[in-house]
Design a protein around this motif. Structure first.
Motif, PDB file in Angstrom:
ATOM      1  N   LEU A   1      20.398 -71.085  45.848  1.00 35.11           N
ATOM      2  CA  LEU A   1      19.143 -71.709  45.432  1.00 35.11           C
ATOM      3  C   LEU A   1      18.941 -71.580  43.926  1.00 35.11           C
ATOM      4  N   ARG A   2      19.263 -70.405  43.391  1.00 32.48           N
ATOM      5  CA  ARG A   2      19.104 -70.187  41.959  1.00 32.48           C
ATOM      6  C   ARG A   2      20.085 -71.062  41.173  1.00 32.48           C
ATOM      7  N   ALA A   3      21.337 -71.129  41.645  1.00 31.86           N
ATOM      8  CA  ALA A   3      22.352 -71.928  40.953  1.00 31.86           C
ATOM      9  C   ALA A   3      21.986 -73.407  40.950  1.00 31.86           C
ATOM     10  N   ALA A   4      21.371 -73.861  42.050  1.00 31.20           N
ATOM     11  CA  ALA A   4      21.026 -75.280  42.173  1.00 31.20           C
ATOM     12  C   ALA A   4      19.677 -75.607  41.543  1.00 31.20           C
ATOM     13  N   GLY A   5      18.991 -74.601  40.991  1.00 31.75           N
ATOM     14  CA  GLY A   5      17.697 -74.834  40.360  1.00 31.75           C
ATOM     15  C   GLY A   5      16.574 -75.052  41.344  1.00 31.75           C
ATOM     16  N   GLU A   6      16.746 -74.546  42.578  1.00 27.98           N
ATOM     17  CA  GLU A   6      15.756 -74.789  43.622  1.00 27.98           C
ATOM     18  C   GLU A   6      14.726 -73.667  43.791  1.00 27.98           C
ATOM     19  N   LEU A   7      14.719 -72.700  42.859  1.00 33.24           N
ATOM     20  CA  LEU A   7      13.710 -71.649  42.919  1.00 33.24           C
ATOM     21  C   LEU A   7      12.593 -71.884  41.907  1.00 33.24           C
ATOM     22  N   LYS A   8      12.572 -73.091  41.352  1.00 31.76           N
ATOM     23  CA  LYS A   8      11.526 -73.455  40.394  1.00 31.76           C
ATOM     24  C   LYS A   8      10.329 -74.054  41.136  1.00 31.76           C
ATOM     25  N   ASN A   9       9.161 -73.936  40.519  1.00 32.95           N
ATOM     26  CA  ASN A   9       7.938 -74.578  41.026  1.00 32.95           C
ATOM     27  C   ASN A   9       7.590 -74.171  42.458  1.00 32.95           C
ATOM     28  N   LEU A  10       7.754 -72.903  42.749  1.00 33.60           N
ATOM     29  CA  LEU A  10       7.348 -72.369  44.049  1.00 33.60           C
ATOM     30  C   LEU A  10       5.866 -72.019  44.004  1.00 33.60           C
ATOM     31  N   ASP A  11       5.078 -72.550  44.947  1.00 34.70           N
ATOM     32  CA  ASP A  11       3.655 -72.194  44.979  1.00 34.70           C
ATOM     33  C   ASP A  11       3.393 -71.087  46.004  1.00 34.70           C
ATOM     34  N   TYR A  12       4.442 -70.410  46.404  1.00 28.78           N
ATOM     35  CA  TYR A  12       4.376 -69.212  47.240  1.00 28.78           C
ATOM     36  C   TYR A  12       5.453 -68.270  46.731  1.00 28.78           C
ATOM     37  N   LYS A  13       5.367 -67.026  47.117  1.00 23.07           N
ATOM     38  CA  LYS A  13       6.364 -66.047  46.683  1.00 23.07           C
ATOM     39  C   LYS A  13       7.459 -65.901  47.732  1.00 23.07           C
ATOM     40  N   ILE A  14       8.676 -65.717  47.242  1.00 22.56           N
ATOM     41  CA  ILE A  14       9.787 -65.350  48.122  1.00 22.56           C
ATOM     42  C   ILE A  14      10.188 -63.930  47.761  1.00 22.56           C
ATOM     43  N   LYS A  15      10.078 -63.038  48.713  1.00 26.58           N
ATOM     44  CA  LYS A  15      10.528 -61.666  48.522  1.00 26.58           C
ATOM     45  C   LYS A  15      11.865 -61.513  49.231  1.00 26.58           C
ATOM     46  N   TRP A  16      12.903 -61.199  48.470  1.00 28.86           N
ATOM     47  CA  TRP A  16      14.254 -61.137  49.005  1.00 28.86           C
ATOM     48  C   TRP A  16      14.600 -59.722  49.485  1.00 28.86           C
ATOM     49  N   SER A  17      15.281 -59.643  50.623  1.00 26.53           N
ATOM     50  CA  SER A  17      15.872 -58.396  51.104  1.00 26.53           C
ATOM     51  C   SER A  17      17.329 -58.691  51.432  1.00 26.53           C
ATOM     52  N   THR A  18      18.216 -57.822  51.002  1.00 30.90           N
ATOM     53  CA  THR A  18      19.649 -58.064  51.185  1.00 30.90           C
ATOM     54  C   THR A  18      20.208 -57.228  52.329  1.00 30.90           C
ATOM     55  N   PHE A  19      21.011 -57.863  53.173  1.00 26.19           N
ATOM     56  CA  PHE A  19      21.649 -57.210  54.318  1.00 26.19           C
ATOM     57  C   PHE A  19      23.159 -57.390  54.218  1.00 26.19           C
ATOM     58  N   THR A  20      23.890 -56.476  54.828  1.00 30.86           N
ATOM     59  CA  THR A  20      25.344 -56.572  54.779  1.00 30.86           C
ATOM     60  C   THR A  20      25.935 -57.317  55.966  1.00 30.86           C
ATOM     61  N   SER A  21      25.105 -57.665  56.960  1.00 29.44           N
ATOM     62  CA  SER A  21      25.620 -58.451  58.078  1.00 29.44           C
ATOM     63  C   SER A  21      24.496 -59.140  58.818  1.00 29.44           C
ATOM     64  N   GLY A  22      24.864 -60.082  59.672  1.00 30.75           N
ATOM     65  CA  GLY A  22      23.881 -60.844  60.421  1.00 30.75           C
ATOM     66  C   GLY A  22      23.071 -60.036  61.425  1.00 30.75           C
ATOM     67  N   PRO A  23      23.703 -59.182  62.235  1.00 31.98           N
ATOM     68  CA  PRO A  23      22.939 -58.442  63.251  1.00 31.98           C
ATOM     69  C   PRO A  23      21.770 -57.622  62.711  1.00 31.98           C
ATOM     70  N   PRO A  24      21.948 -56.789  61.665  1.00 29.78           N
ATOM     71  CA  PRO A  24      20.781 -56.059  61.176  1.00 29.78           C
ATOM     72  C   PRO A  24      19.725 -56.968  60.544  1.00 29.78           C
ATOM     73  N   LEU A  25      20.158 -58.102  59.982  1.00 30.43           N
ATOM     74  CA  LEU A  25      19.189 -59.052  59.444  1.00 30.43           C
ATOM     75  C   LEU A  25      18.309 -59.564  60.587  1.00 30.43           C
ATOM     76  N   LEU A  26      18.927 -59.887  61.717  1.00 34.53           N
ATOM     77  CA  LEU A  26      18.155 -60.381  62.853  1.00 34.53           C
ATOM     78  C   LEU A  26      17.314 -59.281  63.488  1.00 34.53           C
ATOM     79  N   GLU A  27      17.757 -58.043  63.375  1.00 42.83           N
ATOM     80  CA  GLU A  27      16.927 -56.925  63.833  1.00 42.83           C
ATOM     81  C   GLU A  27      15.646 -56.873  63.001  1.00 42.83           C
ATOM     82  N   ALA A  28      15.776 -57.139  61.697  1.00 42.53           N
ATOM     83  CA  ALA A  28      14.604 -57.153  60.813  1.00 42.53           C
ATOM     84  C   ALA A  28      13.683 -58.326  61.148  1.00 42.53           C
TER      85      ALA A  28
END
Length: 342
Positions: A55-82
């Motif tokens: 999203l950042r590389a494509a310039g798609e994080l501009k003009n957001l009227d809401y906040k995106i708070k990012w959390s990084t995971f090392t795999s899909g299963p724990p992400l889905l647990e969250a």
């Protein structure tokens, strides 16, 4: 002949990419930062070199009227647990983690899908291996990450060759350990995905015996928390977020070299490996509808793992999708993009 090993420094960056297709790695939920402004916050689960980077590389994080708070995971299963725990509102995973989440009765909903080629999902053999076709894998040892998309790809490829999983000696290994076993001659083959496939081919450590194209569905997903979808304002933010992701994916196809440079820097992959993986797999993805053929395809994966007793009971995958964000997207069976020089 002694095989050249991949430098140890590359193993960690590569293991972080396990997320794309599943596996059982721990979560690294350290905050990756916040974008946008406004009173509403969309909590997004991400993976190294994933949604935030593209999203950042494509310039798609501009003009957001809401906040995106990012959390990084090392795999899909724990992400889905969250997601299930409502700690994350939405996040991206491959085609297998949602099946296992559904099998565990998690509160998750697939809200968006992309269809790409499965050429990067491959059964690799050492360069000098005598194996020339999948049928010859009978009785051989194969490394694979349990519960990953590669696990299903292995099962499906063996079935195509008239073999069952029980006809081979499966070694359940996560990618870093599997890579060491493969390059060390301790297994006859390795079922894995890009960028590992591109890494092995680039290093001339092996060749593809069979790939997943036409064998597995090539789907990847964005999965949301039902509680977030019930919130009118969050649902609107999810809709906007998905539209940005779709535009970013189109940007990747038009600018493979630019994305490969960003991805290489973000993950530690050599640029040549990143570019090969982008052209073989990443840039091929197109946004598609979460529709009946998609549900049926995922149901087949679920049923396969239930039969193998890796999922405790019958899964009704249709109960874990939300089709409200389909819009005018093409069907999930739409042919992915392909680079002529890939």
């Amino acid at each position: 002949m002694r095989r050249h090993l991949v430098p140890a420094a590359l193993l960690l960056p590569l293991t972080l990419l396990l997320a794309a297709c599943g596996g059982n790695s721990a979560a690294d939920t350290a905050g990756a930062g916040t974008d946008g402004k406004g009173s509403l916050t969309l909590n997004v689960g991400d993976q190294k070199g994933g949604s935030e980077a593209v999203l950042r590389a494509a310039g798609e994080l501009k003009n957001l009227d809401y906040k995106i708070k990012w959390s990084t995971f090392t795999s899909g299963p724990p992400l889905l647990e969250a997601v299930n725990a409502k700690a994350v509102d939405i996040g991206g995973v491959g085609n297998t983690p949602p099946v296992f989440a559904a099998g565990a009765g998690s509160k998750v909903s697939v809200v968006a899908a992309w269809h790409g080629t499965s050429k990067g999902e491959a059964i690799l053999v050492p360069k000098n291996s005598s194996l020339r076709k999948p049928e010859e894998l009978k009785g051989r040892s194969i490394a694979v990450a349990q519960g990953s998309s590669a696990h299903f790809q292995l099962i499906a490829s063996l079935k195509e060759a008239g073999l069952k999983l029980s006809d081979v000696k499966v070694k359940y290994l996560q990618p870093a350990d599997a890579l060491a076993a493969f390059t060390g001659g301790k297994v006859d083959a390795w079922a894995v995905w890009d960028p590992y496939t591109s890494q092995v081919l680039h290093a001339k450590q092996g060749r593809i015996l069979a790939d997943g194209d036409g064998v597995v569905n090539g789907l990847s997903f964005q999965v949301a928390a039902p509680s977030a979808l019930k919130d009118t304002k969050k649902a609107a933010a999810v809709k906007d977020y998905l539209e940005r992701l779709r535009r970013a994916q189109d940007w990747v196809y038009r600018h493979p070299d630019a994305w490969a440079k960003v991805w290489a820097k973000d993950t530690g992959l050599p640029y040549e490996v990143a570019l090969a993986s982008v052209k073989r797999t990443n840039a091929s993805r197109i946004a598609v509808a979460v529709d009946k053929p998609l549900i049926a395809s995922e149901q087949r994966i679920a049923d396969t793992f239930t039969e193998l007793k890796l999922i405790p009971g019958k899964v009704d995958f249709a109960a874990f999708v939300d089709t409200r964000f389909n819009g005018g997207l093409p069907p999930s069976t739409t042919t992915p993009r392909v680079y002529k020089d890939s």
